[in-house]
Design a protein around this motif. Structure first.
Motif, short mmCIF file in Angstrom:
data_model
loop_
_atom_site.label_atom_id
_atom_site.label_comp_id
_atom_site.label_asym_id
_atom_site.label_seq_id
_atom_site.Cartn_x
_atom_site.Cartn_y
_atom_site.Cartn_z
N ARG A 38 41.74 41.36 47.59
CA ARG A 38 42.59 42.26 46.82
C ARG A 38 41.82 43.32 46.05
NH1 ARG A 38 44.78 38.05 48.39
NH2 ARG A 38 47.04 37.74 48.57
N LEU A 39 40.55 43.12 45.83
CA LEU A 39 39.77 44.10 45.08
C LEU A 39 38.86 44.97 45.95
CD1 LEU A 39 38.68 42.15 41.87
CD2 LEU A 39 40.71 43.57 42.26
N ARG A 40 38.59 44.56 47.18
CA ARG A 40 37.71 45.38 48.02
C ARG A 40 38.45 46.63 48.47
NH1 ARG A 40 38.17 44.62 53.78
NH2 ARG A 40 39.78 43.07 54.31
N TYR A 82 46.49 41.06 54.20
CA TYR A 82 45.67 39.97 53.69
C TYR A 82 45.72 38.79 54.65
CZ TYR A 82 46.26 42.57 49.31
OH TYR A 82 46.30 43.54 48.35
N ARG A 83 44.55 38.19 54.91
CA ARG A 83 44.51 36.98 55.73
C ARG A 83 44.79 35.75 54.88
NH1 ARG A 83 42.50 36.79 60.68
NH2 ARG A 83 41.76 34.67 60.35
N LEU A 112 37.58 33.08 45.13
CA LEU A 112 36.73 34.21 45.51
C LEU A 112 37.31 34.94 46.71
CD1 LEU A 112 33.14 32.70 45.10
CD2 LEU A 112 34.34 34.29 43.57
N ALA A 113 37.83 34.20 47.70
CA ALA A 113 38.44 34.84 48.86
C ALA A 113 39.68 35.64 48.46
CB ALA A 113 38.80 33.78 49.90
N TYR A 114 40.50 35.05 47.58
CA TYR A 114 41.71 35.72 47.11
C TYR A 114 41.36 37.02 46.38
CZ TYR A 114 45.82 36.41 44.10
OH TYR A 114 46.90 36.95 43.43
N LEU A 169 32.55 28.77 51.29
CA LEU A 169 33.95 28.38 51.50
C LEU A 169 34.86 29.59 51.53
CD1 LEU A 169 34.41 25.16 49.34
CD2 LEU A 169 34.47 25.35 51.83
N ALA A 170 34.57 30.60 50.68
CA ALA A 170 35.37 31.81 50.68
C ALA A 170 35.33 32.49 52.05
CB ALA A 170 34.89 32.77 49.59
#
Length: 529
Positions: free
Chosen positions: A138-140, A150-151, A132-134, A85-86
């Protein structure tokens, strides 16, 4: 054994407070990375605390530790679904709120601590995938100057009083579990409901709510409601419920038949339909297209039929409150207040003159208690608990255990809540908890209703303003229902409505260098044609 148990409880209590503070940090810390770290901590810590509480539960029917392979398998499947889902949300961010809205009503029975709990597993998976997507975005590692690319949740709104009030309420609830006589219930409420729903709120308030997104969510909600109504009609026609042994047994000894559709409780089913009907009534009052009027009227008629079959008096009352709010904003408040007062006066006359018409056998308190399925006793017991400990109460989650002990009730399910949220809060958390509860209500109503009177001056209001009216009326109906039944912050619809209301009131989020999004032009943009 007492000392190790006390230490373990203290650690878990500290973990609850830490998870609550982490959820608050996801709103209030200054940098995107810091907020993402807090989001991840809260996302991981809540289920860890819950598993730790249930792992050694001696009264659990099927203990977790006796089936570790199954537990690990389920965890792996859940994590895989969240990762999938992410990835989907990063490609199609609009699907996150749509799937979240679709998952709101679905509860799955799960054995937890020897009791059957109705858990919002589909919603947990959606929130986990969105989280997880959020966090990933922001951390990668990112190239220099790309911090705003950000998408998912491209820019985050500055939190206001509503977010502050909710986080204060959740943190206070965690702290007051320290002296609760039912610590496990408090932990379940925090881990199953408050933390996941706070993270859902964070995601919803960080999205751009366009007219297209509003329409998608509306279509999904209406479609689900029609499915629920169709199932309810089928239950009524066959006189067979899909589940809930208590309601099935009760129907066998009554002259009437209550349906619950895919919901465990007829009152929760009625609550959901009442909220959707308020949403459709809002669109009906402000739409100018004859075709929309016809379709909305047909939908309301079908849902009214489904609501009647639930025989949920609290849901009927909530619907009337939502409609009264709409009428007060659409026209004027004084005539609406006068009409409501006249209706209440007429009801009082009927109750005192013809008590049998409302299933009252005389005017005694015992008769009233029977007519309200024991709720008068629950309210009295809760008020006595508050009177004994007016400042800080008996501790979070303790109402059921303390009520049974004080009132000498033997059945395990004799009382789980007072069916009146302020009384439950007062008994468990005292005046301190009541202050936090009122802080939530006042800040929420101020935000949701601010500026809505402009709707009287606009023949065809903008979709954003009409969307705000939808949320405000639906939230009013839901809050009133909690005064007659149960579940305020334990209901994800409360958090979803507040998240959408925050996003619509504060407008589209703006990142540095970003071009503000054009607001939707007319109300017709969110009414399915």
């Amino acid at each position: 054994m007492v000392a190790p148990l006390a230490v373990a409880t203290a650690l878990k209590g500290g973990g609850m407070v830490a998870a609550s503070l982490a959820a608050a940090g996801a709103f209030f810390l200054a940098t995107p990375r810091a907020r993402a770290v807090c989001f991840l901590i809260a996302l991981v810590l809540a289920p860890v605390l819950l598993v730790g509480e249930l792992w050694k539960s001696s009264h659990q029917i099927v203990t977790l530790r006796s089936h570790p392979a199954e537990l690990l398998g389920l965890a792996a499947v859940g994590l895989a679904l969240m990762v999938a889902l992410a990835a989907l949300f990063l490609r199609r961010p609009i699907l996150l709120p749509v799937l979240a809205v679709a998952a709101l009503p679905f509860r799955i029975p799960v054995q937890a601590g020897g009791q059957s709990a109705l858990l919002l597993v589909p919603l947990y998976v959606v929130v986990g995938g969105g989280g997880l997507a959020y966090v990933w975005e922001r951390l990668r590692p990112r190239p220099m100057g790309a911090e705003n690319g950000y998408r998912l949740a491209p820019a985050e709104r500055s939190p206001g009083y509503v977010e502050l009030a909710l986080m204060v309420a959740v943190t206070l609830y965690s702290i007051q579990s320290a002296y609760s006589t039912d610590f496990e219930t408090a932990l379940k409420n925090v881990a199953f409901f408050y933390i996941p729903f706070a993270l859902l709120l964070k995601l919803l308030t960080s999205l751009e709510w366009t007219a297209r997104l509003e329409e998608w969510c509306l279509r999904v909600t209406v479609a689900l409601s029609l499915v629920f109504v169709a199932i309810a009609f089928g239950e009524f026609a066959t006189r067979r419920l899909l589940w809930n042994p208590k309601v099935i047994e009760a129907n066998q000894f009554r002259s009437y038949f209550r349906v619950n559709s895919l919901f465990f409780d007829p009152n929760i089913y009625g609550r959901y339909l009442a909220i959707v009907m308020v949403v459709l009534a809002t669109l009906l009052l402000w739409t100018r297209r004859r075709r929309n009027v016809v379709w909305i009227t047909v939908l309301l008629a079908l849902m009214w039929g489904g609501l009647v079959l639930s025989l949920s008096q609290s849901s009927f009352a909530a619907l009337l409150v939502g409609l009264a709010v709409l009428a007060a904003v659409r026209w004027r408040a004084r005539p609406v207040i006068a009409a409501v007062g006249a209706a209440l006066a007429l009801l009082a006359i009927v109750v005192f003159a013809i008590p049998g018409s409302v299933h009252l056998q005389g005017h005694s308190a015992k008769s009233l208690n029977r007519a309200t399925s024991g709720r008068v006793d629950l309210m009295r017991g809760g008020l006595r608990m508050f009177a004994d400990r007016p400042l800080y109460g008996y501790g979070s989650g303790s109402f059921a255990e303390r009520f049974r002990a004080r009132e000498k009730k033997g059945q395990a399910q004799a009382a789980s809540v007072s069916h009146t949220i302020p009384i439950t809060v007062a008994a468990e958390q005292g005046a301190i908890g009541l202050a936090a509860y009122l802080f939530v209500l006042v800040s929420a109503f101020r935000l949701l209703f601010g500026g809505l009177l402009r709707l009287r001056r606009e023949e065809e209001p903008g979709a954003r303003l009409l969307g705000r009216m939808v949320v405000a009326a639906a939230f009013s109906a839901l809050v009133f229902h909690t005064l007659l039944y149960a579940d305020f912050l334990e209901d994800p619809i409360v958090w979803a409505l507040l998240g959408i209301g925050i996003a619509l009131r504060r407008g589209p989020p703006r990142a540095r260098g970003a071009t503000p999004q054009q607001a939707p032009s007319t109300a017709a943009e969110i009414v399915p044609s």
